[in-house]
Design a protein around this motif. Structure first.
Motif, short mmCIF file in Angstrom:
data_model
loop_
_atom_site.label_atom_id
_atom_site.label_comp_id
_atom_site.label_asym_id
_atom_site.label_seq_id
_atom_site.Cartn_x
_atom_site.Cartn_y
_atom_site.Cartn_z
N UNK A 166 11.50 -6.37 -17.62
CA UNK A 166 11.21 -8.54 -17.84
C UNK A 166 9.93 -8.00 -19.13
N UNK A 167 9.76 -8.13 -20.42
CA UNK A 167 9.12 -8.23 -21.12
C UNK A 167 7.24 -8.93 -21.02
N UNK A 168 6.38 -8.07 -21.30
CA UNK A 168 5.74 -8.95 -20.69
C UNK A 168 4.86 -8.68 -18.73
N UNK A 169 5.66 -8.38 -18.39
CA UNK A 169 5.63 -8.56 -17.29
C UNK A 169 5.10 -6.68 -16.98
N UNK A 170 4.31 -5.78 -16.41
CA UNK A 170 3.78 -4.93 -15.31
C UNK A 170 3.67 -5.01 -14.32
N UNK A 171 4.80 -4.21 -13.63
CA UNK A 171 4.36 -3.77 -12.14
C UNK A 171 3.42 -3.30 -11.66
N UNK A 172 2.54 -3.71 -10.37
CA UNK A 172 1.74 -1.86 -10.51
C UNK A 172 1.97 -1.50 -8.99
N UNK A 173 2.51 -1.06 -8.37
CA UNK A 173 2.10 -0.38 -7.08
C UNK A 173 1.94 0.98 -6.97
N UNK A 174 1.43 0.47 -5.45
CA UNK A 174 0.39 1.64 -4.93
C UNK A 174 0.48 2.93 -4.69
N UNK A 175 -0.12 4.19 -5.10
CA UNK A 175 0.87 5.50 -4.17
C UNK A 175 1.33 5.47 -2.95
N UNK A 176 1.90 5.82 -2.22
CA UNK A 176 2.54 5.79 -0.87
C UNK A 176 1.28 6.64 0.39
N UNK A 177 0.58 5.93 0.77
CA UNK A 177 -0.57 5.90 2.05
C UNK A 177 -0.12 6.61 3.04
N UNK A 178 -0.41 8.10 3.41
CA UNK A 178 -0.60 8.37 4.91
C UNK A 178 -1.42 7.49 6.55
N UNK A 179 -0.23 6.40 6.68
CA UNK A 179 -0.97 5.59 7.48
C UNK A 179 -1.49 6.20 8.74
N UNK A 180 -1.23 7.31 9.81
CA UNK A 180 -1.55 7.75 10.26
C UNK A 180 -3.28 7.80 10.09
N UNK A 181 -3.32 8.99 9.30
CA UNK A 181 -4.39 9.24 8.43
C UNK A 181 -5.40 7.98 8.19
N UNK A 182 -4.94 6.99 7.37
CA UNK A 182 -5.37 5.89 7.35
C UNK A 182 -6.52 5.74 8.74
N UNK A 183 -5.38 5.52 8.82
CA UNK A 183 -6.08 4.74 10.71
C UNK A 183 -6.67 5.93 12.01
#
Length: 97
Positions: free
Chosen positions: A24-41
């Protein structure tokens, strides 16, 4: 056709194109990188129950993410990405609320 209607129609057409995976013209979609949820917790030092309660995440969803059955998406993925980068700052912000 009124300007308001034309604008609404254009927006709906863009939404449909986006939903179909088309650019879609003018639309930039920013998707975060996957995270290791267990490591984050674990980095926060919280149990699953504490982590889920602190960040308003369903305990079942958290367990699925940690097992790898499912992946967090949307705003939850953004929150987990921020927690991964600076868990103490996020914990301070949440605990002051």
């Amino acid at each position: 056709m009124s300007r308001a209607f034309a604008s609404i129609r254009r927006g709906l057409e863009q939404a449909i194109r986006h939903r179909k995976g088309k650019r879609v013209a003018g639309l930039k979609l920013h998707v975060p990188l996957p995270v290791d949820v267990k490591a984050v917790r674990e980095r926060t030092g919280l149990t699953q129950e504490q982590f889920a309660a602190t960040f308003a995440i369903g305990l079942g969803a958290l367990r699925h993410w940690e097992r790898g059955d499912r992946k967090p998406r949307g705003a939850t993925l953004v929150l987990l990405s921020v927690i991964a980068k600076n868990p103490q700052a996020v914990l301070r912000a949440v605990r002051k609320a």
